[in-house]
Design a protein around this motif. Sequence first.
Motif, short mmCIF file in Angstrom:
data_model
loop_
_atom_site.label_atom_id
_atom_site.label_comp_id
_atom_site.label_asym_id
_atom_site.label_seq_id
_atom_site.Cartn_x
_atom_site.Cartn_y
_atom_site.Cartn_z
N GLY A 6 -12.46 0.24 1.50
CA GLY A 6 -11.98 1.42 2.22
C GLY A 6 -13.13 2.12 2.93
N VAL A 8 -16.53 4.48 -0.73
CA VAL A 8 -16.96 5.43 -1.75
C VAL A 8 -17.48 4.73 -3.01
CG1 VAL A 8 -14.55 5.81 -2.51
CG2 VAL A 8 -16.29 7.47 -3.10
N LEU A 9 -16.77 3.69 -3.48
CA LEU A 9 -17.17 3.05 -4.74
C LEU A 9 -18.46 2.23 -4.56
CD1 LEU A 9 -13.64 1.87 -5.95
CD2 LEU A 9 -14.91 3.91 -6.68
N ASN A 11 -10.73 -0.55 -6.69
CA ASN A 11 -9.44 0.15 -6.70
C ASN A 11 -8.57 -0.71 -5.80
OD1 ASN A 11 -7.22 1.77 -6.37
ND2 ASN A 11 -8.34 3.59 -5.70
N GLN A 15 1.21 -1.58 1.33
CA GLN A 15 0.81 -1.97 2.67
C GLN A 15 1.98 -1.65 3.59
OE1 GLN A 15 -0.28 -6.09 3.51
NE2 GLN A 15 -2.34 -5.49 2.98
N PHE A 63 -14.51 -4.49 -4.11
CA PHE A 63 -13.42 -5.22 -3.45
C PHE A 63 -12.39 -4.22 -2.91
CE2 PHE A 63 -9.19 -7.06 -3.41
CZ PHE A 63 -9.41 -8.17 -2.59
N ASP A 94 -9.62 -4.63 6.56
CA ASP A 94 -9.30 -3.75 7.69
C ASP A 94 -10.58 -3.36 8.43
OD1 ASP A 94 -6.98 -1.43 8.42
OD2 ASP A 94 -9.04 -0.92 8.83
N GLY A 128 -13.00 -9.33 5.58
CA GLY A 128 -12.35 -10.59 5.25
C GLY A 128 -11.07 -10.34 4.47
N ASP A 129 -10.26 -11.38 4.37
CA ASP A 129 -8.96 -11.25 3.73
C ASP A 129 -9.00 -11.78 2.30
OD1 ASP A 129 -6.29 -10.97 3.20
OD2 ASP A 129 -5.61 -12.55 4.56
#
Length: 332
Positions: free
Chosen positions: A201, A204-205, A263, A268, A198, A224, A247-248
């Motif tokens: 970014g 990486v995870l 993470n 923001q 979740f 984003d 999605g948001d």
Amino acid sequence: MDPRSEVLLRQAQLFAGPLLLAGLPSDDLLGHLPNARSWSWHAGDHGLLESRFAGRNHFGVTPAPVAAPAAVLFLPKSRDLTEYLLSALAAQLAGGDLFLVGEKRAGIERAAKQMAAFGKPRKLDSARHCQLWQVRVDNVPPAPDLEALAQYYSLQLADGPLTVVSLPGVFSHGRLDVGSQLLLQHLDGLQPGHMLDFGCGAGVLGSALKRRYPDSRISMLDVDAFAVASSRLTLAHNNLEAEVICGDGIDAAPLGLSTILSNPPFHQGVHTHYQASENLLRQAARHLDANGQLRLVANSFLKYPPLIEQHLGACTILDEAKGFRIYDARKK
Ligand SMILES: C[S@@+](CC[C@H](N)C(=O)[O-])C[C@H]1O[C@@H](n2cnc3c(N)ncnc32)[C@H](O)[C@@H]1O
């Protein structure tokens, strides 16, 4: 109304004609400027704008063909992203006007200097702690190649090397975040099956999860569009397969998950928002299977355990280092 929108409306005569608004907040501005269209890369803002001003909004990492003599960029947080967005807009605005609006504390004056590559920037207004700048685009740049702006870094993980590809504006661009580094040391003992990263970014995870649990289905979610594009590049670069969702918030995630790894966001722009993270903790149980698991890293000062225990189950601290904690909880 966002103060930056209020500043634009103080000069409404400048924005009465066809116009592209890039990175705008999801407020009433489009209602006041009937000839304007929007370009967003934040799925939440885009969704809200589309629900109110249907058909006038474009979403993604590249602008819709501008077909207007003017565009306004709402200053984003990252300098690299500002440079990309200004060039992407200026490339379509030969002889037209490019405006930049932003809060003083977000660095609008410095950002305005980045417009000097296209012409002579002029400050048009200063109010509500914001400034409005304009440049007539005389020197038209080529449309920027987003992938050429990617940064790469390599990690030696227990399951082999991983190269992370990050685009401008993406969290921890070009380097591994300290919290994520700690979480990468705690990928053991997770519930395999359908696992979610979740707030992925640059991916990486989620990519590390796929390496550790190759038989699991991995989903990666971010609000984003630049993060989602980065995650796709990271997966492709490492020959990994996962589903990437733009999605948001957790509401946009699949149901029936075995594990949520995160993470989660807490900063923001120049404001601090915990809403997406708190919602994750409140709603995780709905998205997890029986016995499903939540593991996350967070700044030690954030008071997440009570929320986790209230909505999911007993919360254990697996590790603490450099101001971060690893939390682990299973669905009751
Ligand atoms: C702390 S960063 C972690 C990024 C990545 N997982 C890493 O470890 O480097 C949090 C991420 O959450 C994303 N995010 C913020 N608000 C969100 C929301 N409402 N829904 C989904 N993702 C969100 C941000 O874009 C950002 O990429």
